[in-house]
Every structure is written in structure tokens, then in C-alpha cells.
Design a protein around this motif. Structure first.
Motif, PDB file in Angstrom:
ATOM      1  N   LYS A 196       0.920  -1.183   0.113  1.00 27.47           N
ATOM      2  CA  LYS A 196      -0.019   0.158   0.005  1.00 27.47           C
ATOM      3  C   LYS A 196       0.796   1.221   0.061  1.00 27.47           C
ATOM      4  O   LYS A 196       1.777   1.444   0.729  1.00 27.47           O
ATOM      5  N   ASN A 197       0.902   2.055  -0.776  1.00 27.06           N
ATOM      6  CA  ASN A 197       1.452   3.633  -1.143  1.00 27.06           C
ATOM      7  C   ASN A 197       2.733   3.213  -1.199  1.00 27.06           C
ATOM      8  O   ASN A 197       3.666   4.216  -0.707  1.00 27.06           O
ATOM      9  N   GLU A 198       3.213   1.958  -1.514  1.00 24.55           N
ATOM     10  CA  GLU A 198       4.694   1.586  -1.696  1.00 24.55           C
ATOM     11  C   GLU A 198       5.613   2.667  -2.349  1.00 24.55           C
ATOM     12  O   GLU A 198       6.641   2.848  -2.285  1.00 24.55           O
ATOM     13  N   LEU A 211       4.882   6.052  -2.549  1.00 25.71           N
ATOM     14  CA  LEU A 211       5.064   7.169  -2.137  1.00 25.71           C
ATOM     15  C   LEU A 211       6.248   7.367  -1.020  1.00 25.71           C
ATOM     16  O   LEU A 211       6.372   6.833  -0.214  1.00 25.71           O
ATOM     17  N   ALA A 243       2.148   8.220   5.984  1.00 25.21           N
ATOM     18  CA  ALA A 243       2.248   8.010   4.581  1.00 25.21           C
ATOM     19  C   ALA A 243       1.262   7.019   4.288  1.00 25.21           C
ATOM     20  O   ALA A 243       1.018   6.482   2.955  1.00 25.21           O
ATOM     21  N   GLY A 244       0.459   7.030   5.214  1.00 24.11           N
ATOM     22  CA  GLY A 244      -0.991   5.948   4.874  1.00 24.11           C
ATOM     23  C   GLY A 244      -0.528   4.310   4.768  1.00 24.11           C
ATOM     24  O   GLY A 244      -1.336   3.565   4.070  1.00 24.11           O
ATOM     25  N   ARG A 245       0.639   3.951   5.431  1.00 25.74           N
ATOM     26  CA  ARG A 245       1.130   2.469   5.480  1.00 25.74           C
ATOM     27  C   ARG A 245       0.834   1.995   6.750  1.00 25.74           C
ATOM     28  O   ARG A 245       0.268   2.898   7.875  1.00 25.74           O
ATOM     29  N   THR A 271      -2.829   9.643  -6.208  1.00 27.80           N
ATOM     30  CA  THR A 271      -3.193   8.250  -6.491  1.00 27.80           C
ATOM     31  C   THR A 271      -3.065   7.351  -4.922  1.00 27.80           C
ATOM     32  O   THR A 271      -3.072   6.258  -5.226  1.00 27.80           O
ATOM     33  N   TYR A 272      -3.052   8.255  -3.782  1.00 28.75           N
ATOM     34  CA  TYR A 272      -2.572   7.584  -2.551  1.00 28.75           C
ATOM     35  C   TYR A 272      -3.852   7.842  -1.800  1.00 28.75           C
ATOM     36  O   TYR A 272      -4.685   8.755  -1.907  1.00 28.75           O
ATOM     37  N   GLN A 273      -3.767   6.528  -0.922  1.00 28.64           N
ATOM     38  CA  GLN A 273      -4.871   6.893   0.507  1.00 28.64           C
ATOM     39  C   GLN A 273      -4.006   7.130   1.531  1.00 28.64           C
ATOM     40  O   GLN A 273      -3.339   6.552   2.306  1.00 28.64           O
ATOM     41  N   VAL A 274      -4.291   8.426   2.335  1.00 28.26           N
ATOM     42  CA  VAL A 274      -3.553   8.959   3.644  1.00 28.26           C
ATOM     43  C   VAL A 274      -4.597   9.325   4.569  1.00 28.26           C
ATOM     44  O   VAL A 274      -5.624   9.499   4.334  1.00 28.26           O
ATOM     45  N   THR A 334       2.099  15.113  -1.958  1.00 27.60           N
ATOM     46  CA  THR A 334       2.585  13.848  -1.907  1.00 27.60           C
ATOM     47  C   THR A 334       3.704  14.257  -3.346  1.00 27.60           C
ATOM     48  O   THR A 334       3.741  15.128  -4.069  1.00 27.60           O
TER      49      THR A 334
END
Length: 271
Positions: free
Chosen positions: A60-62, A64, A158-160, A230-233, A256
Motif C-alpha cells: 500500500k502506497n509503496e 509514496l 504515509a498511509g502505510r 493516487t494515494y490513500q492517506v 505528495t
């Protein structure tokens, strides 16, 4: 008679290796049967699904690497408010961060890490406080009272999902029937982490970290998420401990894939 005794003695000696082999095979068969009895099909399925979920969390969000944001931070200790101010941050990769708490628009508390060192600077008191210490297992306890690792807050912003080292993982439906819980265990340690997931088994709602005695170290609750590029944060993030300490971060702006430089993550001593 001597020959008979000698023959009898030789036959007994020759039989010993055979008996040993038979015993070993018997014991192995017994252990195998026991293993089959204790490893239920549903347990094996839950462990296999846990590996699939962990793989998805790792990806996920790798992409970013660099990000920054501004928002509001509220810190409390046993019900008493300690900080309720604006905050700004810059994060890079998995180990670099710079955070500034703004009081009346001035960066009164700053903390940064370049991955090797952690730097802390505070000007709220008459005598400014500056500190520098190794980054290994460093926390944000100076600012937020909760012993959350700096690497963890970088991952969360970072949403991870921070993942502890583990030897076994199991995915089970929550007792309430609302979503799932992924439990990570370490040999000779016990439960190190619990990750609470939505019904889709992809959206993380809450993460709990435990010490060797089984006590909660801290809990991260992802109250609200948002899509940025394109990310989920996170849009709202709450961190609490089992000692009545915690903080909440409300994200107002998030950027981002920003350019960064090494100097952003170093705080020099005051003149």
C-alpha cells in the motif's frame, strides 16, 4: 554351549539398530498424526489468508516516498490538554521526518530525524532546549507523551501500516462480526501487534502494539482517510496509550511526491 551363547549375543546386537529404526518411524508417525489433529483446515486457511493480507499491506502506497502536510494537533495527558496548536511536517522514505509545532505562528517545538540522529529543539521556555540522540528506536514521547516510534509515525502519515517482526499471523473475524482482526505473534514473546480491518480486509481501522508482558504500548486509530493523488492517506489520526496519554492529528492539507533535501531533516544547535 559357548557357540550358542555367542550366537544368541550376536543376534541380540544385530536386532538393536532395527528396533531403533522402528521406534523412530513410530514416533514420527505419532507426531505427524498429532500435527494433523492440531492444525485444523480452518486455521490453515486463516493463516494463508493472513499472508495475503500482509502482502497487500506491504504494497500500500509503496511508491509514496516524500510527502508533507499541515494540520492541527491536540495532545492530552490524563484528560488535561497539553498542546492544541497548528503542526507541519515533512516525511521521506521510511526513516526521515521533520515536525514543527507552531505556537502563535512560530515553530516553538521542532523535532527531526535523518535516520541516524534525532534532533529536538524547543523554545517555549526562557532557556531554549536542544538535544541530539541516536535514532535507533527513538520515539515522539517528548512532544506527544506517547512512546510511538518515529518510524511508526512516518509509516502512518504515509498511509502505510507499521508491521512488527513476527513468526505467525492469523486472520479472524472480530467477535462483533464487524470486520476482521489480523494478529501477529512472535515466538517466546506472544502477541506483538493486532490490526483491525474493515469488511474488505484491506482498509485498516486500528492498530495495537503490545510489549512482552502483553500490555498495550499504544493504539493508532485511523478515524478518517482521504484520497490524495493516487494515494490513500490519513485525514484524521488518533494515538492513545493505556496510561491516559494521547494525541489527535487533523490533516488540513497534504502534498505528495514533493522534492526534499537532506538539510530538511537536520536541526543545528542554536547560536
Amino acid at each position: 554351549m559357548p557357540r550358542g551363547d555367542e550366537s544368541l549375543r550376536i543376534s541380540r546386537i544385530d536386532l538393536q539398530p532395527g528396533l531403533i529404526i522402528v521406534l523412530v518411524v513410530f514416533l514420527m508417525a505419532g507426531c505427524s498424526g498429532l500435527s494433523r489433529k492440531t492444525s485444523k483446515p480452518e486455521d490453515l486457511s486463516a493463516m494463508a489468508e493472513a499472508r495475503t493480507v500482509i502482502l497487500a499491506l506491504n504494497h500500500k502506497n509503496e511508491k509514496l516516498e516524500n510527502f508533507k502536510g499541515i494540520g492541527k494537533i491536540r495532545v492530552w495527558h490524563k484528560g488535561k490538554k497539553r498542546i492544541d496548536e497548528k503542526v507541519a511536517w515533512i516525511g521521506s522514505e521510511t526513516f526521515k521526518i521533520s515536525i514543527a509545532v507552531l505556537i502563535s505562528g512560530y515553530p516553538a517545538i521542532k523535532i527531526a530525524s535523518d535516520g541516524k540522529w534525532v534532533y529536538y529543539y524547543e523554545t517555549r521556555k526562557e532557556e531554549p532546549l536542544y538535544a541530539k540522540y541516536p535514532a535507533r528506536d527513538a520515539t515522539l514521547q517528548r512532544i506527544v507523551s506517547v512512546p510511538i516510534k518515529i518510524s511508526d509515525i512516518i509509516m502512518l502519515l504515509a498511509g502505510r501500516t507499521p508491521l512488527r517482526e513476527y513468526h505467525s499471523a492469523l486472520l479472524q473475524r472480530q467477535d462483533s462480526g464487524n470486520g476482521y482482526v489480523l494478529t501477529l505473534r512472535k515466538r517466546w514473546y506472544g502477541i506483538v501487534e493486532k490490526i483491525y480491518l474493515a469488511e474488505d480486509k484491506r482498509q485498516v481501522r486500528q492498530i495495537e502494539f503490545f510489549n512482552r508482558s502483553g500490555s498495550l504500548i499504544y493504539r493508532a486509530r485511523l478515524d478518517e482517510m482521504q484520497a490524495v493523488d493516487t494515494y490513500q492517506v490519513p485525514a484524521r489520526l488518533s494515538i492513545t496509550s493505556n496510561t491516559g496519554m494521547g494525541f489527535q492529528l487533523v490533516v488540513q492539507r497534504y502534498w505528495t511526491d514533493i522534492p526534499v533535501s537532506p538539510s530538511m531533516f537536520v536541526l543545528s544547535p542554536p547560536d
